[in-house]
Design a protein around this motif. Structure first.
Motif, PDB file in Angstrom:
ATOM      1  N   ILE A 273       1.100  25.515  89.999  1.00 28.95           N
ATOM      2  CA  ILE A 273       1.142  26.810  90.643  1.00 28.95           C
ATOM      3  C   ILE A 273       0.094  27.962  90.037  1.00 28.95           C
ATOM      4  O   ILE A 273       0.381  27.986  88.872  1.00 28.95           O
ATOM      5  N   PRO A 274      -0.833  28.383  90.566  1.00 30.24           N
ATOM      6  CA  PRO A 274      -1.701  29.365  90.086  1.00 30.24           C
ATOM      7  C   PRO A 274      -0.654  30.678  89.306  1.00 30.24           C
ATOM      8  O   PRO A 274       0.223  30.975  90.066  1.00 30.24           O
ATOM      9  N   THR A 275      -1.087  31.096  88.070  1.00 30.32           N
ATOM     10  CA  THR A 275      -0.367  31.834  87.395  1.00 30.32           C
ATOM     11  C   THR A 275      -0.093  33.089  88.209  1.00 30.32           C
ATOM     12  O   THR A 275       1.038  33.767  88.286  1.00 30.32           O
ATOM     13  N   ILE A 276      -1.169  33.768  88.897  1.00 29.55           N
ATOM     14  CA  ILE A 276      -0.967  35.108  89.467  1.00 29.55           C
ATOM     15  C   ILE A 276       0.114  34.820  90.695  1.00 29.55           C
ATOM     16  O   ILE A 276       1.002  35.515  90.705  1.00 29.55           O
ATOM     17  N   VAL A 277       0.375  33.764  91.350  1.00 27.61           N
ATOM     18  CA  VAL A 277       1.285  33.588  92.471  1.00 27.61           C
ATOM     19  C   VAL A 277       2.479  33.309  91.720  1.00 27.61           C
ATOM     20  O   VAL A 277       3.417  34.158  92.264  1.00 27.61           O
ATOM     21  N   SER A 278       2.742  32.405  90.756  1.00 28.13           N
ATOM     22  CA  SER A 278       4.007  32.487  90.194  1.00 28.13           C
ATOM     23  C   SER A 278       4.515  33.829  89.646  1.00 28.13           C
ATOM     24  O   SER A 278       5.913  34.350  89.663  1.00 28.13           O
ATOM     25  N   ALA A 279       3.454  34.659  88.998  1.00 28.99           N
ATOM     26  CA  ALA A 279       4.082  35.770  88.394  1.00 28.99           C
ATOM     27  C   ALA A 279       4.395  36.690  89.357  1.00 28.99           C
ATOM     28  O   ALA A 279       5.369  37.587  89.311  1.00 28.99           O
ATOM     29  N   LYS A 280       3.540  36.878  90.690  1.00 29.31           N
ATOM     30  CA  LYS A 280       4.097  37.679  91.706  1.00 29.31           C
ATOM     31  C   LYS A 280       5.213  37.159  92.162  1.00 29.31           C
ATOM     32  O   LYS A 280       6.324  37.980  92.568  1.00 29.31           O
ATOM     33  N   MET A 281       5.511  35.946  92.488  1.00 28.45           N
ATOM     34  CA  MET A 281       6.691  35.447  93.024  1.00 28.45           C
ATOM     35  C   MET A 281       8.071  35.982  92.130  1.00 28.45           C
ATOM     36  O   MET A 281       9.211  36.168  92.703  1.00 28.45           O
ATOM     37  N   TRP A 282       8.079  35.711  90.765  1.00 32.25           N
ATOM     38  CA  TRP A 282       8.842  35.954  90.038  1.00 32.25           C
ATOM     39  C   TRP A 282       8.876  37.356  89.631  1.00 32.25           C
ATOM     40  O   TRP A 282      10.207  38.013  89.530  1.00 32.25           O
ATOM     41  N   ALA A 283       7.961  38.214  89.985  1.00 35.05           N
ATOM     42  CA  ALA A 283       8.194  39.647  90.032  1.00 35.05           C
ATOM     43  C   ALA A 283       9.019  40.106  91.092  1.00 35.05           C
ATOM     44  O   ALA A 283      10.186  40.949  91.005  1.00 35.05           O
ATOM     45  N   TRP A 284       9.118  39.199  92.343  1.00 35.69           N
ATOM     46  CA  TRP A 284       9.892  39.400  93.303  1.00 35.69           C
ATOM     47  C   TRP A 284      11.628  39.223  92.916  1.00 35.69           C
ATOM     48  O   TRP A 284      12.393  39.792  93.265  1.00 35.69           O
ATOM     49  N   MET A 285      11.630  37.985  92.523  1.00 38.74           N
ATOM     50  CA  MET A 285      12.567  37.526  91.990  1.00 38.74           C
ATOM     51  C   MET A 285      13.484  38.274  90.851  1.00 38.74           C
ATOM     52  O   MET A 285      14.704  38.450  90.754  1.00 38.74           O
ATOM     53  N   LEU A 286      12.750  38.790  90.058  1.00 40.16           N
ATOM     54  CA  LEU A 286      13.181  39.810  89.057  1.00 40.16           C
ATOM     55  C   LEU A 286      13.382  41.396  89.609  1.00 40.16           C
ATOM     56  O   LEU A 286      13.932  42.025  88.867  1.00 40.16           O
ATOM     57  N   ASN A 287      12.955  41.571  90.650  1.00 41.89           N
ATOM     58  CA  ASN A 287      13.239  43.144  91.164  1.00 41.89           C
ATOM     59  C   ASN A 287      14.706  43.358  91.026  1.00 41.89           C
ATOM     60  O   ASN A 287      15.521  42.750  91.545  1.00 41.89           O
ATOM     61  N   ASP A 288      14.901  44.623  90.640  1.00 43.62           N
ATOM     62  CA  ASP A 288      15.940  45.018  90.243  1.00 43.62           C
ATOM     63  C   ASP A 288      16.815  45.199  91.561  1.00 43.62           C
ATOM     64  O   ASP A 288      18.058  45.100  91.451  1.00 43.62           O
ATOM     65  N   GLN A 289      16.225  45.779  92.746  1.00 43.28           N
ATOM     66  CA  GLN A 289      17.292  46.110  93.725  1.00 43.28           C
ATOM     67  C   GLN A 289      17.327  44.926  94.671  1.00 43.28           C
ATOM     68  O   GLN A 289      18.160  44.491  95.330  1.00 43.28           O
ATOM     69  N   PHE A 290      16.114  43.893  94.959  1.00 45.22           N
ATOM     70  CA  PHE A 290      16.219  42.941  95.944  1.00 45.22           C
ATOM     71  C   PHE A 290      16.125  41.643  95.369  1.00 45.22           C
ATOM     72  O   PHE A 290      16.139  40.765  96.120  1.00 45.22           O
ATOM     73  N   GLY A 291      16.166  41.715  93.981  1.00 43.50           N
ATOM     74  CA  GLY A 291      15.709  40.367  93.423  1.00 43.50           C
ATOM     75  C   GLY A 291      16.866  39.272  93.544  1.00 43.50           C
ATOM     76  O   GLY A 291      17.888  39.872  93.383  1.00 43.50           O
ATOM     77  N   ILE A 292      16.458  38.147  93.554  1.00 43.68           N
ATOM     78  CA  ILE A 292      17.644  37.074  93.696  1.00 43.68           C
ATOM     79  C   ILE A 292      18.276  36.902  92.505  1.00 43.68           C
ATOM     80  O   ILE A 292      19.455  36.481  92.436  1.00 43.68           O
ATOM     81  N   LEU A 293      17.482  37.082  91.266  1.00 41.50           N
ATOM     82  CA  LEU A 293      18.257  36.684  89.888  1.00 41.50           C
ATOM     83  C   LEU A 293      19.334  37.781  89.763  1.00 41.50           C
ATOM     84  O   LEU A 293      20.459  37.346  89.393  1.00 41.50           O
ATOM     85  N   ASN A 294      19.218  39.013  90.181  1.00 38.54           N
ATOM     86  CA  ASN A 294      20.345  40.213  89.867  1.00 38.54           C
ATOM     87  C   ASN A 294      21.332  39.779  90.990  1.00 38.54           C
ATOM     88  O   ASN A 294      22.670  39.721  90.833  1.00 38.54           O
ATOM     89  N   GLU A 295      20.923  39.158  92.086  1.00 36.18           N
ATOM     90  CA  GLU A 295      21.960  38.900  93.288  1.00 36.18           C
ATOM     91  C   GLU A 295      22.887  37.912  92.806  1.00 36.18           C
ATOM     92  O   GLU A 295      24.180  37.752  92.925  1.00 36.18           O
TER      93      GLU A 295
END
Lengths: 328, 421
Positions: A148-170
Motif C-alpha cells: 500500500i502506498p505510504t500516503i494511503v496507509s498513513a491517511k488510513m491510520w490517521a483515521w484509525m488513530l483519530n481520538d473521537q471517531f478512531g477505531i483504535l480508541n473504540e
C-alpha cells in the motif's frame, strides 16, 4: 566451454595478460557500454540534483529567485558575530536547536523502528519458513501493508488513530484497556508512538521477506546434522540459523535504516509540524518551501545526506557487511 | 449538441476575434474545505456554458499551510498548468510577484467590494487577486443544550469555560459520554495562529506584530490568554483538539458532540444540512472576550482568486476570476455555503438574510476583524506564523509555560526580523 578443464582455468588465471588480455579488454568495454545508460540516468536524476542542492546550500538562494543566488560560504551552516559586549552569537543550521531536535528525533525513530521491525520480521520469517498448508497465500497476504502506498496507509491510520471517531480508541475503551480516549497523534507523549506503530505495521513485511530469502539459503543438511546430534532447537537458532542468515539480515537492516533516516511521508501526513516527531527531512522541506529560506533548507538537505552517508559507511565498516553475501 | 450550438451562436455574436479565446482550457486550483469543490464545479459549468471555455478543477489539501507551499513550489517552477489560484487573504504580499496585475481588468468592479478587502489584496499598487468571499469566525453554540440548563450564550472566555464545563459534566452524568464542551483548531498550523491571535487580541495582548513592525507578543496579557486556553485542554476540550483543523472540529460538532465550537461561517450551512445531527439546534455569535464589554476580536480570513503570470490563457483566466467574484456567484455562495460576500450591497439582500439569518449581523464583525501580521512581515510571515503556532502548541501540550514560550518566541522573532521586516 564445457571442455575447459580446471587446469586450463588455473593457467588462464595465472597468466591472464597473455591469453585473455584482448578478451578481457573487450569484456570491460562492453561492460561499460551496457552500464553507460544506467550511469547517465543516475547522474541525471540523482547526481545533478545532489550537486545542485549542495551548491545552493552555500548561497543565499530563495525559491522565487534561484537564478540570482549569490555565494555566501558556510553562512547557512554556521556563522558567528561577536557583540561589543564580548558575547558571541552563533547562527546557522549547526547552531539551530530545531535542527538538533530533528536529528535526535530521526535517530530515535530509526533505532527504535528498525530494532522492532528486525525482531518482528525475524519471527515472521521463521514462521513463514516452516512448512504448512496455504503457505504461499500467507506469504502474499503478509506483503499487503508493504504494497500500500505510504500516503494511503498513513491517511488510513490517521483515521484509525483519530481520538473521537478512531477505531483504535473504540476497541481499547471497549476492552477496558484505557479509561479515556487517547489523542494519539496530538499528545506529545504518544505522537512518536503513533508514528512508530504505523511504520512497524508497514515495513515489518519487507524485513520478513528479506530475512526469509536468507533463511531459504541455509542448507537443510546442517539442521539434520544438528537434529541427529540432539541439539536443542533454541541452541540451533542461535548457533546455526542466526550466523548463517547474518549477511542477509545485515543487508535488510541497512535498507531499512536508510529508509528510516530519511522518513518523511508518514510523519508529514500523521503529525505534521509536531516538534516531537519532526525529522530532518520534514525540517528541510519546511525551510525549502514553507519558509522563505531555500538555501537554509538546502543546507539541511546536505547535512541529512552527509549524516546518512556517514552512518551507512560506519555501519558497513563495523558490521562487516558484504553486499555479495558472506563476510568481508 | 445544444451546448455546442449555443456556444457557436455566442461566439458568432462576439465576433471572430474572440474565437481563439473561446477555446481556452483553464485550470483552477481550489480549496476542498466543506462543499467548496461541489459549488465551484457548478459555477464552472455555468461559466463554461456562458463562454465556451473549459475549466478543470485542481483540488488542494485541506490545510492552508500545505496548500501554500504547493502553490509556492508550482509558481517557483513557472508552472503553466494552473491558470487561476484560490488564495488566502494573507498570501498576497508573499506571492505578489507571481500573479498578474488585475487593476485594469477589474476597474469596473472593484468599487462594489469592501475597500479594506481590496486593500488587503493590493501590494505596491498592484491588485494581486479578486475576493470571492471573506471570513470572520464565529462562536457556534447549541441552543437546545444552553436552554436545557438555563444558560445564556457566553460573553467572556471564562463564562464559556464555566458553561461548557457544567453542561459537559451534567450530560456525562446523563450518559452522553462523548460530549465535549468546546472544540477549536489546535493543530500546529495556520489555523492555530488565527485562534491564538483571537485569544490574545481579545485579552488586550496586542496582535503579535503590530502594524508598525514592533514585536508585541511577549506580554502578560498574551501569556494569560494562552494559559487560559491551556486550561481548556483535557477539561472542556478533548486532548485531540491539539491535532484538529477546521474539518476535525466540525466533525465533532456536527455529530452533536460539542456544546461550543469556534469555526468559520462555512460550518453554518453544513450544520443545517439534512445529514447533520445539530440541524436547527444551534446558533452563532461573535467570539467571546476576556472581560465583558470588550470588542470581540475575530481573525480576518477570506479567499481570493489570482491569475498566474505563467498562464498562457491570461485573458480567459481573468474573465473566469471576474465571473467567480461577481455579485451573482457571491450571492449563490452566500445562499448555499453561508460564506460572507465581499460586496457590500449583498448584506442588504433579502434572500440572503432569509437563508442565513446571521449574515447581516456579521458585517460589522469582519469589518473590525484583526488581520494576521502578514502585511507587515511580508515574505517572512510564514515563518512568523510557524514560530507563533509552535510556541502556542508547545504551551497547550504542556511543554513549557506560556510566559516561557512567549519570551523565547520574542527572541526568535527579533532574530528573524533583523534590521527590518
Amino acid at each position: 566451454m564445457t571442455d575447459l578443464t580446471v587446469a586450463d582455468a588455473r593457467a588462464a588465471l595465472a597468466h591472464p595478460s597473455h591469453i585473455n588480455s584482448d578478451l578481457k579488454a573487450q569484456r570491460v568495454r562492453s561492460a561499460w557500454v551496457f552500464l553507460a545508460p544506467t550511469l547517465m540516468v543516475l547522474a541525471l536524476v540523482a547526481g545533478w540534483p545532489l550537486v545542485r542542492t549542495i551548491y545552493f546550500s552555500f548561497t543565499d538562494a530563495s525559491l522565487t529567485n534561484l537564478g540570482g543566488a549569490e555565494f555566501v560560504g558556510f553562512q547557512n551552516y554556521l556563522s558567528w558575530i561577536t557583540l561589543k559586549s564580548g558575547r558571541t552569537i552563533y547562527k546557522g543550521l549547526l547552531a539551530d536547536p530545531a535542527w538538533w531536535n530533528a536529528v535526535w528525533n530521526t535517530l530515535k525513530f530509526t533505532v527504535i523502528s528498525v530494532s522492532i521491525e528486525t525482531a518482528l520480521g525475524l519471527v515472521v520469517a521463521l514462521v513463514l519458513n516452516a512448512h504448512f498448508p496455504g503457505r504461499g497465500l500467507v506469504r502474499a497476504a503478509i506483503l499487503i501493508p508493504w504494497a500500500i502506498p505510504t500516503i494511503v496507509s498513513a491517511k488510513m491510520w490517521a483515521w484509525m488513530l483519530n481520538d473521537q471517531f478512531g477505531i483504535l480508541n473504540e476497541i481499547f475503551v471497549g476492552l477496558g484497556l484505557i479509561s479515556q480516549k487517547i489523542a494519539w497523534t496530538a499528545s506529545p507523549d504518544t505522537a512518536m508512538v503513533a508514528v512508530l506503530i504505523v511504520d512497524v505495521w508497514k515495513t515489518t513485511p519487507f524485513m520478513a521477506l528479506l530475512i526469509l530469502a536468507g533463511l531459504q539459503m541455509v542448507p537443510i543438511d546442517i539442521y539434520e546434522a544438528a537434529k541427529i546430534d540432539g541439539v536443542h532447537p533454541i541452541r540451533v537458532f542461535w548457533r546455526v540459523t542466526l550466523p548463517l542468515i547474518r549477511p542477509a539480515l545485515m543487508v535488510a537492516v541497512i535498507f531499512r535504516m536508510l529508509d528510516a533516516l530519511r522518513i518523511f511521508d508518514l510523519i508529514y501526513v500523521l503529525t505534521p509540524n509536531n516538534a516531537q516527531t519532526k525529522t530532518m527531512s520534514v525540517l528541510a522541506r519546511e525551510n525549502l518551501f514553507d519558509f522563505d529560506k531555500f538555501a537554509y533548507g538546502a543546507a539541511a538537505s546536505t547535512m541529512l545526506f552527509l549524516i546518512i552517508a556517514s552512518i551507512t559507511v560506519l555501519y558497513m565498516w563495523f558490521g562487516r557487511v558484504n553486499f555479495e553475501g558472506g563476510e568481508r | 449538441m445544444t451546448l455546442l450550438l449555443k456556444t457557436l451562436t455566442f461566439c458568432a455574436a462576439l465576433g471572430a476575434a474572440d474565437l481563439a479565446a473561446a477555446a481556452a482550457e483553464l485550470s483552477l486550483a481550489a480549496n476542498t474545505t466543506g462543499k467548496n469543490v461541489h459549488f465551484m464545479r457548478e459555477q464552472l459549468d455555468a461559466f463554461e456554458k456562458k463562454t465556451g471555455h473549459k475549466v478543470s478543477l485542481v483540488t488542494m489539501p485541506s490545510s492552508s499551510s500545505e496548500q501554500f507551499s504547493q502553490y509556492r513550489l508550482w509558481l517557483a517552477a513557472g508552472n503553466k498548468d494552473v491558470d487561476v489560484y484560490q488564495t488566502d487573504v494573507i498570501w498576497a504580499p508573499q506571492l505578489a510577484d507571481q500573479f498578474v496585475d488585475l487593476t485594469a481588468a477589474a476597474k469596473d468592479v472593484v468599487g462594489a467590494h469592501f475597500p479594506s478587502i481590496i486593500q488587503s489584496q493590493t501590494v505596491n499598487g498592484k491588485l494581486v487577486a479578486l475576493p470571492i468571499f471573506t471570513d470572520a469566525p464565529a462562536l457556534y453554540y447549541r441552543k437546545d443544550l444552553l436552554e436545557k440548563y438555563g444558560k445564556t450564550p457566553p460573553k467572556t472566555w471564562d463564562e464559556l469555560a464555566a458553561t461548557a464545563k457544567e453542561i459537559q459534566e451534567k450530560e456525562h452524568a446523563a450518559g452522553k459520554a462523548d460530549l465535549w464542551g468546546f472544540v477549536f483548531q489546535g493543530n500546529a498550523y495556520e489555523g492555530l495562529t488565527c485562534n491564538a491571535l483571537e485569544w490574545i487580541k481579545s485579552s488586550g495582548g496586542g496582535q503579535i506584530v503590530e502594524p508598525d513592525g514592533t514585536i508585541s507578543v511577549n506580554n502578560e496579557k498574551a501569556a494569560a490568554a494562552i494559559e487560559r486556553a491551556k486550561s481548556w485542554i483535557g477539561t472542556i476540550a478533548p486532548e485531540g483538539v491539539l491535532a484538529y483543523q477546521e474539518e476535525e472540529s466540525r466533525g465533532v460538532w456536527q455529530t452533536g458532540n460539542a456544546v461550543f465550537m469556534r469555526n468559520w461561517p462555512y460550518a453554518y450551512a453544513l450544520g443545517n444540512g439534512d445529514d447533520s445531527a445539530v440541524k436547527g439546534k444551534f446558533d452563532v455569535m461573535p467570539l467571546p472576550t476576556a472581560t465583558d464589554g470588550d470588542k470581540p476580536s475575530s481573525a480576518l480570513g477570506g479567499w481570493n482568486l489570482a491569475v498566474s503570470k505563467y498562464s498562457d490563457e491570461q485573458e480567459a483566466a481573468i474573465e473566469l476570476v471576474k465571473f467567480l467574484s461577481s455579485k451573482d456567484v457571491q450571492k449563490a455562495r452566500a445562499l448555499q455555503l453561508s460564506q460572507l460576500p465581499t460586496i457590500a450591497a449583498l448584506y442588504d439582500d433579502a434572500e440572503i438574510a432569509a437563508a442565513q439569518p446571521f449574515m447581516p449581523n456579521w458585517k460589522p464583525i469582519f469589518q473590525s476583524a484583526v488581520p494576521r501580521p502578514s502585511a507587515v512581515t511580508k515574505v517572512k510571515y510564514n515563518e512568523v506564523s510557524s514560530k507563533l503556532w509552535s510556541a502556542v502548541h508547545n504551551t497547550l501540550s504542556g511543554d513549557g509555560t506560556a510566559a516561557e514560550n512567549l519570551e523565547l518566541l520574542e527572541v526568535e522573532l527579533t532574530e528573524l526580523k533583523g534590521d527590518s521586516w
